[in-house]
Scaffold this active site. Structure first.
Site, PDB file in Angstrom:
ATOM      1  N   GLY A 105       1.017  -0.808  -0.719  1.00  0.00           N
ATOM      2  CA  GLY A 105      -0.416  -0.029   0.220  1.00  0.00           C
ATOM      3  C   GLY A 105       0.704   1.529   0.663  1.00  0.00           C
ATOM      4  O   GLY A 105       1.443   1.410   0.735  1.00  0.00           O
ATOM      5  N   ARG A 141       1.309  -4.935  -6.129  1.00  0.00           N
ATOM      6  CA  ARG A 141       1.043  -6.276  -4.970  1.00  0.00           C
ATOM      7  C   ARG A 141       1.968  -7.603  -6.456  1.00  0.00           C
ATOM      8  O   ARG A 141       1.503  -7.750  -7.024  1.00  0.00           O
ATOM      9  CB  ARG A 141       0.295  -6.951  -4.907  1.00  0.00           C
ATOM     10  N   GLY A 190       4.791  -1.484   4.156  1.00  0.00           N
ATOM     11  CA  GLY A 190       4.273  -2.118   5.276  1.00  0.00           C
ATOM     12  C   GLY A 190       5.077  -3.970   5.098  1.00  0.00           C
ATOM     13  O   GLY A 190       5.844  -4.264   4.762  1.00  0.00           O
ATOM     14  N   ASP A 191       4.230  -4.462   6.865  1.00  0.00           N
ATOM     15  CA  ASP A 191       4.165  -5.536   6.764  1.00  0.00           C
ATOM     16  C   ASP A 191       4.394  -6.364   6.033  1.00  0.00           C
ATOM     17  O   ASP A 191       5.538  -7.511   5.946  1.00  0.00           O
ATOM     18  CB  ASP A 191       2.914  -5.848   7.767  1.00  0.00           C
ATOM     19  N   THR A 245       3.724   2.741   5.558  1.00  0.00           N
ATOM     20  CA  THR A 245       2.536   2.434   5.266  1.00  0.00           C
ATOM     21  C   THR A 245       1.586   4.123   6.598  1.00  0.00           C
ATOM     22  O   THR A 245       1.905   4.134   7.935  1.00  0.00           O
ATOM     23  CB  THR A 245       2.019   1.130   6.095  1.00  0.00           C
ATOM     24  N   ASP A 271      -0.708   2.855   8.716  1.00  0.00           N
ATOM     25  CA  ASP A 271      -2.011   2.068   9.855  1.00  0.00           C
ATOM     26  C   ASP A 271      -0.543   2.267  11.019  1.00  0.00           C
ATOM     27  O   ASP A 271      -1.618   1.961  12.221  1.00  0.00           O
ATOM     28  CB  ASP A 271      -1.801   0.887   9.017  1.00  0.00           C
ATOM     29  N   ASP A 277       1.150   0.295  12.737  1.00  0.00           N
ATOM     30  CA  ASP A 277       0.983  -1.200  13.151  1.00  0.00           C
ATOM     31  C   ASP A 277       2.078  -1.850  13.429  1.00  0.00           C
ATOM     32  O   ASP A 277       2.555  -3.324  13.000  1.00  0.00           O
ATOM     33  CB  ASP A 277       0.032  -1.327  12.553  1.00  0.00           C
ATOM     34  N   ARG A 321     -17.982  18.385  11.582  1.00  0.00           N
ATOM     35  CA  ARG A 321     -18.583  18.469  12.298  1.00  0.00           C
ATOM     36  C   ARG A 321     -19.272  19.893  11.960  1.00  0.00           C
ATOM     37  O   ARG A 321     -20.323  20.152  12.423  1.00  0.00           O
ATOM     38  CB  ARG A 321     -16.994  18.755  13.077  1.00  0.00           C
ATOM     39  N   MET A 373     -10.018   4.464   8.114  1.00  0.00           N
ATOM     40  CA  MET A 373      -8.740   2.821   7.755  1.00  0.00           C
ATOM     41  C   MET A 373      -8.319   2.260   8.976  1.00  0.00           C
ATOM     42  O   MET A 373      -8.101   3.176  10.162  1.00  0.00           O
ATOM     43  CB  MET A 373      -7.791   3.482   7.037  1.00  0.00           C
ATOM     44  N   GLY A 374      -8.331   1.516   8.710  1.00  0.00           N
ATOM     45  CA  GLY A 374      -7.319   0.559   9.884  1.00  0.00           C
ATOM     46  C   GLY A 374      -8.635  -0.863  10.202  1.00  0.00           C
ATOM     47  O   GLY A 374      -9.389  -0.528  10.980  1.00  0.00           O
ATOM     48  N   ARG A 375      -7.922  -1.343   9.482  1.00  0.00           N
ATOM     49  CA  ARG A 375      -8.770  -2.934   9.310  1.00  0.00           C
ATOM     50  C   ARG A 375      -8.721  -3.847  10.561  1.00  0.00           C
ATOM     51  O   ARG A 375      -9.020  -4.556  11.241  1.00  0.00           O
ATOM     52  CB  ARG A 375      -8.313  -3.526   8.452  1.00  0.00           C
ATOM     53  N   ALA A 412     -14.112  13.744  18.983  1.00  0.00           N
ATOM     54  CA  ALA A 412     -14.895  12.634  18.377  1.00  0.00           C
ATOM     55  C   ALA A 412     -15.591  12.089  20.035  1.00  0.00           C
ATOM     56  O   ALA A 412     -15.592  12.725  21.031  1.00  0.00           O
ATOM     57  CB  ALA A 412     -14.675  11.204  18.271  1.00  0.00           C
ATOM     58  N   SER A 428     -26.117  17.417  18.214  1.00  0.00           N
ATOM     59  CA  SER A 428     -24.793  17.110  17.848  1.00  0.00           C
ATOM     60  C   SER A 428     -23.277  15.925  17.276  1.00  0.00           C
ATOM     61  O   SER A 428     -23.480  16.311  19.047  1.00  0.00           O
ATOM     62  CB  SER A 428     -24.208  18.244  15.748  1.00  0.00           C
ATOM     63  N   GLU A 457     -12.647   0.856  10.502  1.00  0.00           N
ATOM     64  CA  GLU A 457     -12.808  -0.093   9.378  1.00  0.00           C
ATOM     65  C   GLU A 457     -13.266  -0.998   9.581  1.00  0.00           C
ATOM     66  O   GLU A 457     -13.972  -2.038   9.734  1.00  0.00           O
ATOM     67  CB  GLU A 457     -12.455   0.128   8.171  1.00  0.00           C
ATOM     68  N   ARG A 514     -25.815  10.247   9.571  1.00  0.00           N
ATOM     69  CA  ARG A 514     -24.809   9.967   7.704  1.00  0.00           C
ATOM     70  C   ARG A 514     -24.399   9.592   8.543  1.00  0.00           C
ATOM     71  O   ARG A 514     -23.725   9.695   9.072  1.00  0.00           O
ATOM     72  CB  ARG A 514     -25.222  11.217   7.785  1.00  0.00           C
TER      73      ARG A 514
HETATM   74  P1  ADP Z   1       2.286  -4.218   2.550  1.00  0.00           P
HETATM   75  O1  ADP Z   1       3.839  -4.641   2.258  1.00  0.00           O
HETATM   76  O2  ADP Z   1       1.676  -3.078   2.622  1.00  0.00           O
HETATM   77  O3  ADP Z   1       2.323  -4.570   3.964  1.00  0.00           O
HETATM   78  P2  ADP Z   1       1.109  -5.972   1.316  1.00  0.00           P
HETATM   79  O4  ADP Z   1       1.284  -7.762   2.602  1.00  0.00           O
HETATM   80  O5  ADP Z   1      -0.035  -6.905   0.030  1.00  0.00           O
HETATM   81  O6  ADP Z   1       1.409  -4.870   1.962  1.00  0.00           O
HETATM   82  O7  ADP Z   1       2.527  -7.023   0.923  1.00  0.00           O
HETATM   83  C1  ADP Z   1       3.535  -6.326  -0.248  1.00  0.00           C
HETATM   84  C2  ADP Z   1       3.922  -7.603  -0.839  1.00  0.00           C
HETATM   85  O8  ADP Z   1       5.149  -7.771  -0.544  1.00  0.00           O
HETATM   86  C3  ADP Z   1       3.554  -8.768  -1.695  1.00  0.00           C
HETATM   87  O9  ADP Z   1       2.363  -8.304  -2.688  1.00  0.00           O
HETATM   88  C4  ADP Z   1       4.203 -10.138  -1.939  1.00  0.00           C
HETATM   89  O10 ADP Z   1       4.931  -9.198  -2.930  1.00  0.00           O
HETATM   90  C5  ADP Z   1       5.296  -9.655  -0.920  1.00  0.00           C
HETATM   91  N1  ADP Z   1       4.903 -10.268   0.655  1.00  0.00           N
HETATM   92  C6  ADP Z   1       4.666 -10.372   1.221  1.00  0.00           C
HETATM   93  N2  ADP Z   1       4.277 -11.019   1.888  1.00  0.00           N
HETATM   94  C7  ADP Z   1       5.181 -11.277   1.671  1.00  0.00           C
HETATM   95  C8  ADP Z   1       5.816 -12.750   2.350  1.00  0.00           C
HETATM   96  N3  ADP Z   1       5.155 -13.591   3.206  1.00  0.00           N
HETATM   97  N4  ADP Z   1       6.752 -13.822   1.032  1.00  0.00           N
HETATM   98  C9  ADP Z   1       7.620 -13.164   0.129  1.00  0.00           C
HETATM   99  N5  ADP Z   1       6.827 -12.014  -0.245  1.00  0.00           N
HETATM  100  C10 ADP Z   1       5.584 -11.406   0.483  1.00  0.00           C
END
Ligand code: ADP
Length: 333
Positions: free
Chosen positions: A23, A84, A114-115, A138, A140, A142, A167, A182-184, A199, A228, A235, A257
């Site tokens: 992302g 991705r 991100g992660d 990211t 998030d 997180d 507001r 955002m924030g799953r 809020a 109000s 999310e 709303r």
């Molecule tokens: P983010 O980095 O924002 O968390 P994603 O989880 O979609 O986004 O991961 C981005 C890309 O990183 C994936 O499309 C993939 O190419 C690679 N990736 C994610 N997890 C793994 C994994 N466990 N092993 C190898 N590549 C990964």
């Protein structure tokens, strides 16, 4: 401002790669610029990989010079594009990729994402020995091992701007606005925005509430003279939660709303905070690689930039601090 470690330059590097993945987050461009300019100032060439791991697997990279990162500091998104890439989950693809990188004379790879992106980077080095260094990009906030991520501050401010506007109309029409941010899995954005936007109710995955509890809180707020209200909702896992809650409140007689901010929170010019964070982390990325450090992510803890092993980063997820959730709850009532 974050303090940066002074590291010895023990590793000679000639050429490194750089990519953004997963992302997108505002501030990624500031990080790209910082990596490129720092590396060039040390005589290290940089290859910019297009579209994350998809471009890495396919060998799509371009030479980056100082001019190639001019005028991107203040822009959202990522100039290197992102993607991705399912293929990168395959160890044989990662082995082929490392061979291709070595064949092109690349010695290390900086991954901003991100992660998931950091997991892919970790596996690449663990399995092939090819040096990687991750930066947390990211909205998030997180990611384990850092108190802040590139893009979080901007996303909070973007959501806050929308909330301030809602507001105004909520007050004028004496309405209830439900705003989904955002924030799953994480209520970090919701709690922060809830505090900053005043809020009346904040709903997060960490502290879920049912429709009746929200109604009771609203009734109490009305009894105290409020006409109000603004309810910030993370999310969460259930995309229909906000709509169901909206119907429930309307059925109970409120003029409610629902407003889903969605991808608006991802875009836009990064805040000064995110620009400086990304710039410091990008600068430090080159420093750490030159010190012979890799398979780490750079984060910030207690105002210091430091490296955390990627194996640790990907094995845990940073939780929203309890104290933040509690401040949001107490100030909302
Ligand atoms: P983010 O980095 O924002 O968390 P994603 O989880 O979609 O986004 O991961 C981005 C890309 O990183 C994936 O499309 C993939 O190419 C690679 N990736 C994610 N997890 C793994 C994994 N466990 N092993 C190898 N590549 C990964």
């Amino acid at each position: 401002m974050w303090s940066l470690p002074q590291l010895p330059r023990t590793r000679t590097l000639k050429r490194i790669g750089l990519l953004t993945s997963g992302g997108d987050a505002p501030g990624m461009n500031a990080a790209i610029r910082a990596v490129v300019r720092t590396a060039l100032s040390r005589g290290i060439e940089v290859r910019g990989v297009q579209k994350g791991y998809s471009g890495l697997v396919a060998g799509h990279w371009v030479d980056m010079d100082r001019a190639s990162v001019a005028n991107i500091l203040q822009t959202g998104g990522t100039a290197l594009k992102t993607d991705r890439c399912d293929a990168f989950h395959d160890p044989t693809v990662r082995a082929d990729t490392a061979a291709r990188l070595r064949g092109a004379g690349l010695e290390a790879l900086v991954v901003i994402g991100g992660d998931g992106s950091l997991s892919g980077a970790h596996l690449l080095e663990q399995e092939t020995g090819f040096s990687v260094l991750g930066l947390p990009g990211t909205i998030d906030n997180d990611i384990w091992g850092t108190e802040d991520t590139i893009g979080f501050d901007t996303a909070v401010n973007t959501a806050l701007e929308a909330i301030d506007r809602l507001r105004d109309t909520a007050t004028s029409h004496e309405r209830v606005f439900l705003v989904e941010v955002m924030g799953r899995n994480s209520g970090f954005i919701a709690a922060t925005v809830g505090i900053a936007g005043g809020a009346e109710i904040v709903i997060t995955p960490e502290r879920p509430v049912d429709d009746e509890t929200v109604l009771e809180a609203l009734n109490l707020s009305q009894e105290r003279g409020k006409h109000s209200s603004l309810i910030v909702v993370a999310e969460g896992e259930d995309p229909q939660f906000i709509n169901r809650l909206n119907e429930h409140l309307n059925a109970a007689g409120y003029q409610a709303r629902a407003c889903i901010l969605g991808h608006i929170q991802r875009g836009g010019s990064p805040t000064g905070h995110d620009r400086v964070l990304a710039s410091c982390l990008g600068y430090a990325a080159v420093d750490h690689l030159q010190a012979g450090l890799s398979n780490i992510m750079l984060g910030v803890q207690e105002n210091r930039v430091l490296g955390v092993p990627l194996s640790e980063v990907i094995s845990r997820r940073r939780q929203t601090p309890e104290a933040l959730l509690e401040v949001a709850r107490v100030l909302a009532t």
